[in-house]
Motif scaffolding. Structure first.
Motif, PDB file in Angstrom:
ATOM      1  N   ARG A   3       0.844  -1.197   0.000  1.00 52.32           N
ATOM      2  CA  ARG A   3       0.000   0.000   0.000  1.00 52.32           C
ATOM      3  C   ARG A   3       0.876   1.242   0.000  1.00 52.32           C
ATOM      4  N   PRO A   4       0.635   2.154  -0.939  1.00 54.84           N
ATOM      5  CA  PRO A   4       1.382   3.417  -0.929  1.00 54.84           C
ATOM      6  C   PRO A   4       1.077   4.216   0.334  1.00 54.84           C
ATOM      7  N   ASP A   5       2.048   4.947   0.820  1.00 55.21           N
ATOM      8  CA  ASP A   5       1.900   5.714   2.067  1.00 55.21           C
ATOM      9  C   ASP A   5       0.778   6.742   2.017  1.00 55.21           C
ATOM     10  N   PHE A   6       0.453   7.254   0.809  1.00 61.51           N
ATOM     11  CA  PHE A   6      -0.554   8.310   0.721  1.00 61.51           C
ATOM     12  C   PHE A   6      -1.985   7.765   0.812  1.00 61.51           C
ATOM     13  N   LEU A   7      -2.175   6.447   0.751  1.00 60.99           N
ATOM     14  CA  LEU A   7      -3.523   5.879   0.841  1.00 60.99           C
ATOM     15  C   LEU A   7      -3.915   5.658   2.301  1.00 60.99           C
ATOM     16  N   PRO A   8      -5.201   5.826   2.616  1.00 64.53           N
ATOM     17  CA  PRO A   8      -5.645   5.567   3.991  1.00 64.53           C
ATOM     18  C   PRO A   8      -5.558   4.071   4.301  1.00 64.53           C
ATOM     19  N   SER A   9      -5.479   3.746   5.562  1.00 65.05           N
ATOM     20  CA  SER A   9      -5.367   2.347   5.960  1.00 65.05           C
ATOM     21  C   SER A   9      -6.727   1.681   6.135  1.00 65.05           C
ATOM     22  N   SER A  10      -7.810   2.413   5.955  1.00 61.28           N
ATOM     23  CA  SER A  10      -9.152   1.844   6.075  1.00 61.28           C
ATOM     24  C   SER A  10      -9.480   1.004   4.849  1.00 61.28           C
ATOM     25  N   THR A  11     -10.336   0.012   5.035  1.00 61.45           N
ATOM     26  CA  THR A  11     -10.778  -0.814   3.917  1.00 61.45           C
ATOM     27  C   THR A  11     -12.294  -0.962   3.965  1.00 61.45           C
ATOM     28  N   VAL A  12     -12.869  -1.332   2.834  1.00 63.19           N
ATOM     29  CA  VAL A  12     -14.301  -1.575   2.715  1.00 63.19           C
ATOM     30  C   VAL A  12     -14.475  -2.920   2.035  1.00 63.19           C
ATOM     31  N   SER A  13     -15.402  -3.725   2.531  1.00 66.28           N
ATOM     32  CA  SER A  13     -15.709  -5.000   1.891  1.00 66.28           C
ATOM     33  C   SER A  13     -16.942  -4.830   1.018  1.00 66.28           C
ATOM     34  N   VAL A  14     -16.902  -5.428  -0.174  1.00 68.42           N
ATOM     35  CA  VAL A  14     -18.003  -5.309  -1.125  1.00 68.42           C
ATOM     36  C   VAL A  14     -18.328  -6.695  -1.652  1.00 68.42           C
ATOM     37  N   GLY A  15     -19.618  -6.996  -1.761  1.00 67.46           N
ATOM     38  CA  GLY A  15     -20.058  -8.234  -2.394  1.00 67.46           C
ATOM     39  C   GLY A  15     -20.528  -7.935  -3.803  1.00 67.46           C
ATOM     40  N   LEU A  16     -20.292  -8.870  -4.706  1.00 74.98           N
ATOM     41  CA  LEU A  16     -20.679  -8.670  -6.098  1.00 74.98           C
ATOM     42  C   LEU A  16     -21.273  -9.954  -6.643  1.00 74.98           C
ATOM     43  N   HIS A  17     -22.514  -9.899  -7.074  1.00 73.68           N
ATOM     44  CA  HIS A  17     -23.143 -11.009  -7.780  1.00 73.68           C
ATOM     45  C   HIS A  17     -23.037 -10.711  -9.268  1.00 73.68           C
ATOM     46  N   VAL A  18     -22.509 -11.654 -10.027  1.00 70.59           N
ATOM     47  CA  VAL A  18     -22.360 -11.474 -11.468  1.00 70.59           C
ATOM     48  C   VAL A  18     -23.491 -12.216 -12.167  1.00 70.59           C
ATOM     49  N   TYR A  19     -24.222 -11.496 -13.000  1.00 67.26           N
ATOM     50  CA  TYR A  19     -25.324 -12.055 -13.779  1.00 67.26           C
ATOM     51  C   TYR A  19     -25.048 -11.822 -15.260  1.00 67.26           C
ATOM     52  N   GLU A  20     -25.891 -12.390 -16.104  1.00 69.11           N
ATOM     53  CA  GLU A  20     -25.729 -12.182 -17.548  1.00 69.11           C
ATOM     54  C   GLU A  20     -25.810 -10.704 -17.908  1.00 69.11           C
ATOM     55  N   SER A  21     -26.529  -9.924 -17.120  1.00 71.74           N
ATOM     56  CA  SER A  21     -26.688  -8.499 -17.411  1.00 71.74           C
ATOM     57  C   SER A  21     -25.531  -7.642 -16.870  1.00 71.74           C
ATOM     58  N   THR A  22     -24.629  -8.249 -16.102  1.00 76.90           N
ATOM     59  CA  THR A  22     -23.488  -7.503 -15.574  1.00 76.90           C
ATOM     60  C   THR A  22     -22.566  -7.106 -16.723  1.00 76.90           C
ATOM     61  N   GLU A  23     -22.207  -5.850 -16.760  1.00 76.63           N
ATOM     62  CA  GLU A  23     -21.302  -5.358 -17.805  1.00 76.63           C
ATOM     63  C   GLU A  23     -19.896  -5.213 -17.232  1.00 76.63           C
ATOM     64  N   PHE A  24     -18.911  -5.594 -18.035  1.00 80.93           N
ATOM     65  CA  PHE A  24     -17.507  -5.440 -17.648  1.00 80.93           C
ATOM     66  C   PHE A  24     -16.832  -4.500 -18.640  1.00 80.93           C
ATOM     67  N   VAL A  25     -16.164  -3.491 -18.116  1.00 81.52           N
ATOM     68  CA  VAL A  25     -15.424  -2.552 -18.952  1.00 81.52           C
ATOM     69  C   VAL A  25     -13.988  -2.535 -18.437  1.00 81.52           C
ATOM     70  N   THR A  26     -13.048  -2.775 -19.348  1.00 74.90           N
ATOM     71  CA  THR A  26     -11.634  -2.787 -18.989  1.00 74.90           C
ATOM     72  C   THR A  26     -10.955  -1.546 -19.548  1.00 74.90           C
ATOM     73  N   ARG A  27     -10.180  -0.902 -18.712  1.00 69.81           N
ATOM     74  CA  ARG A  27      -9.368   0.235 -19.146  1.00 69.81           C
ATOM     75  C   ARG A  27      -7.901  -0.125 -18.898  1.00 69.81           C
ATOM     76  N   THR A  28      -7.081   0.110 -19.884  1.00 68.93           N
ATOM     77  CA  THR A  28      -5.664  -0.218 -19.746  1.00 68.93           C
ATOM     78  C   THR A  28      -4.837   1.034 -19.502  1.00 68.93           C
ATOM     79  N   TYR A  29      -3.811   0.866 -18.716  1.00 74.27           N
ATOM     80  CA  TYR A  29      -2.856   1.919 -18.408  1.00 74.27           C
ATOM     81  C   TYR A  29      -1.458   1.355 -18.681  1.00 74.27           C
TER      82      TYR A  29
END
Length: 86
Positions: A3-29
């Motif tokens: 973890r970079p020093d400038f980021l906060p140490s807090s975290t959040v948990s997220v649940g994700l259900h993937v369905y046929e209608s879920t869209e995925f978009v990829t961005r490259t760097y």
């Protein structure tokens, strides 16, 4: 990756259900050797930030998860496999 020093140490948990209608978009760097993947559905979106090693690790985890699921279904005598993989 640590973890970079400038980021906060807090975290959040997220649940994700993937369905046929879920869209995925990829961005490259390419200059940073990383991607983001947005998973969007009717209830919101989640963005994953992945460096190249983490992309490979995620692919391995998903492949193993599919293998384990198929093995367990065969062990249990399950005959029907749902979803696009069927």
């Amino acid at each position: 990756m640590s973890r970079p020093d400038f980021l906060p140490s807090s975290t959040v948990s997220v649940g994700l259900h993937v369905y046929e209608s879920t869209e995925f978009v990829t961005r490259t760097y390419p200059d940073e050797d990383r991607v983001t993947i947005d998973a969007t559905g009717s209830g919101g979106s989640v963005t994953m930030f992945l460096d190249r090693p983490d992309i490979a690790r995620l692919c391995t985890v998903l492949g193993q998860a599919e293998h384990d699921l198929t093995s367990r279904q065969h062990d249990n005598g399950a005959r029907a496999i749902s979803g696009p993989a069927a």
